[in-house]
Write a protein that holds these residues in place. Structure first.
Motif, mmCIF file in Angstrom:
data_model
loop_
_atom_site.group_PDB
_atom_site.id
_atom_site.type_symbol
_atom_site.label_atom_id
_atom_site.label_comp_id
_atom_site.label_asym_id
_atom_site.label_seq_id
_atom_site.Cartn_x
_atom_site.Cartn_y
_atom_site.Cartn_z
ATOM 1 N N TYR A 5 0.846 -1.184 0.000
ATOM 2 C CA TYR A 5 0.000 0.000 0.000
ATOM 3 C C TYR A 5 0.886 1.239 0.000
ATOM 4 C CZ TYR A 5 -3.376 3.415 1.819
ATOM 5 O OH TYR A 5 -4.171 4.507 2.004
ATOM 6 N N CYS A 6 0.586 2.188 -0.870
ATOM 7 C CA CYS A 6 1.336 3.443 -0.924
ATOM 8 C C CYS A 6 0.372 4.578 -1.243
ATOM 9 C CB CYS A 6 2.435 3.346 -1.990
ATOM 10 S SG CYS A 6 3.455 4.824 -2.081
ATOM 11 N N ILE A 8 -0.944 8.064 -2.317
ATOM 12 C CA ILE A 8 -0.396 9.165 -3.118
ATOM 13 C C ILE A 8 -1.501 10.149 -3.439
ATOM 14 C CG2 ILE A 8 1.389 7.733 -4.198
ATOM 15 C CD1 ILE A 8 -0.403 7.854 -6.768
ATOM 16 N N ASN A 15 3.927 12.080 -2.290
ATOM 17 C CA ASN A 15 4.451 10.725 -2.151
ATOM 18 C C ASN A 15 4.662 9.991 -3.481
ATOM 19 O OD1 ASN A 15 5.533 8.791 -0.471
ATOM 20 N ND2 ASN A 15 3.603 7.703 -0.208
ATOM 21 N N GLY A 18 7.823 7.958 -3.229
ATOM 22 C CA GLY A 18 7.599 6.718 -2.485
ATOM 23 C C GLY A 18 6.982 5.642 -3.356
ATOM 24 N N LEU A 19 6.058 6.048 -4.237
ATOM 25 C CA LEU A 19 5.455 5.096 -5.171
ATOM 26 C C LEU A 19 6.505 4.542 -6.123
ATOM 27 C CD1 LEU A 19 2.997 3.708 -6.465
ATOM 28 C CD2 LEU A 19 2.734 5.764 -7.877
ATOM 29 N N MET A 22 8.643 1.989 -4.382
ATOM 30 C CA MET A 22 7.951 0.704 -4.232
ATOM 31 C C MET A 22 7.924 -0.074 -5.542
ATOM 32 S SD MET A 22 4.721 1.227 -1.674
ATOM 33 C CE MET A 22 4.352 -0.520 -1.688
#
Length: 107
Positions: A5-6, A8, A15, A18-19, A22
């Motif tokens: 789970y990320c 955005i 974020n 961050g995606l 991942m």
């Protein structure tokens, strides 16, 4: 925390880094940045080492040009894969994501 789970926001651009991290982790991709001698590292276009194979300096050299490994002398590496920044390494050194590398060729 929820696995896989990320959160955005494309509207606010929250974020997105961050995606991307991942995605690279899940696809087993390693980003390696190049540094020409006497210049700053090029953070705009990384060399991507894909797959389940170990991302070594030799694989990086073969990704750049198939004859580069024949002229390889040593490499300088900056990043989390080395103890000191920079550190002189051989072709068997394992690179980590977002390392910076400078290749030194034989004369």
């Amino acid at each position: 925390a929820v696995p896989h789970y990320c959160p955005i926001s494309s509207h606010y651009k929250w974020n997105l880094d961050g995606l991307m991290d991942m995605v690279f982790d899940y696809l087993n991709m390693t980003r390696v940045y190049t540094k020409p001698k006497g210049q700053m590292p090029d953070y705009t276009t990384p060399v991507i080492i894909r797959g389940n194979d170990i991302p070594t300096v030799e694989r990086f050299c073969r990704k750049i040009h198939r004859q580069l490994i024949n002229d390889f002398k040593y490499a300088w590496v900056w990043g989390s894969s080395v103890k000191y920044n920079p550190m002189r390494v051989g072709k068997a050194h394992v690179l980590h994501d977002e390392d910076v590398i400078q290749i030194v060729k034989k004369i």
